[in-house]
Design a protein around this motif. Structure first.
Motif: not given
Length: 248
Positions: A100-109
């Motif tokens: 849940n926490i790593t989803l945005a850093p990995r997908r967006v950033h």
């Protein structure tokens, strides 16, 4: 101090109902601003407008001097600079806490898994939940889920954090752990804007309190002034009800 956020002349209506009416507000760097007011006063709508989850009808929202309310602005890019946490935890139930926490850093950033997970574990340390990294959300208490939601918002290293009544859905015994985390973020210098019914918390943690009424900031100032010696009759009426209910 530098204004991280400047809202000027903000208007938002849903059909004939005007929710925000020529609202003006600023949030300075490394400060916590508490939004108080009765239900329906516009607090949640204001936060949603700042995070570009609602299209404003008129006015300016500047983040570090950039008018993010301009329809030509890339909303997804802006949201990488703003963290928002809602009453509902909004965690993905099928994903582990770590995912849940790593989803945005990995997908967006486009951060690699190893780095994203290392940073996520540091955040879980910060919120006291490293030992629950492999748990699913439904294996956590409400307070734990809300702390994970805060960690997820922090994963993008936001310039501004928004909190929308983050303790209202929690059992009373779980409220303290979430408020303690927000207090720690304040001590670390995070710039925050929070809508809250926790008047004692607003008094203790906020640098400034803004009382919203009918979609406007009717009164603002230091917590001791607004909460103890308000100028506006409507503010006094609101706080009298809070005091009578034993919440201040």
């Amino acid at each position: 101090m530098t204004d991280v956020l400047a809202v000027r002349g903000l208007r938002k209506a849903f059909g004939p109902a005007v929710v925000l009416d020529d609202l003006n507000l600023t949030a300075q760097e490394h400060t916590c601003t508490a939004l108080i007011g009765a239900s329906g006063s516009g607090k949640s709508t204001l936060l949603r407008c700042i995070d570009l989850l609602e299209v404003v009808d008129d006015g300016v929202i500047e983040l570090d001097g950039e008018d993010i309310a301009d329809p030509r602005v890339d909303a997804d890019r802006v949201r990488t600079r703003i963290g928002i946490v809602f009453q509902a935890y909004n965690l993905f139930p099928h994903l582990r806490v770590l995912d849940n926490i790593t989803l945005a850093p990995r997908r967006v950033h486009k951060i690699g898994r190893e780095q994203a997970e290392a940073e996520a574990l540091e955040l879980l340390d910060r919120v006291g939940l490293r030992n629950r990294a492999s748990a699913r959300p439904d294996e956590l208490s409400g307070g734990q889920q809300q702390r994970v939601a805060i960690a997820r918002a922090l994963a993008n290293k936001p310039r501004l954090m928004l909190f929308d009544e983050v303790t209202s859905a929690l059992d009373p015994e779980l409220v303290g752990e979430v408020l303690a985390l927000i207090r720690d973020l304040r001590a670390d210098g995070m710039t925050m804007l929070l809508a809250t019914h926790e008047m004692g918390f607003a008094r203790d943690v906020a640098d400034r309190v803004c009382f919203l009424d009918s979609g406007r900031v009717l009164e603002e100032g230091p917590p001791e002034q607004v909460l103890r010696d308000p100028v506006e009759p409507r503010t006094r009426q609101f706080l009298r009800r809070i005091i009578d209910a034993g919440r201040l």
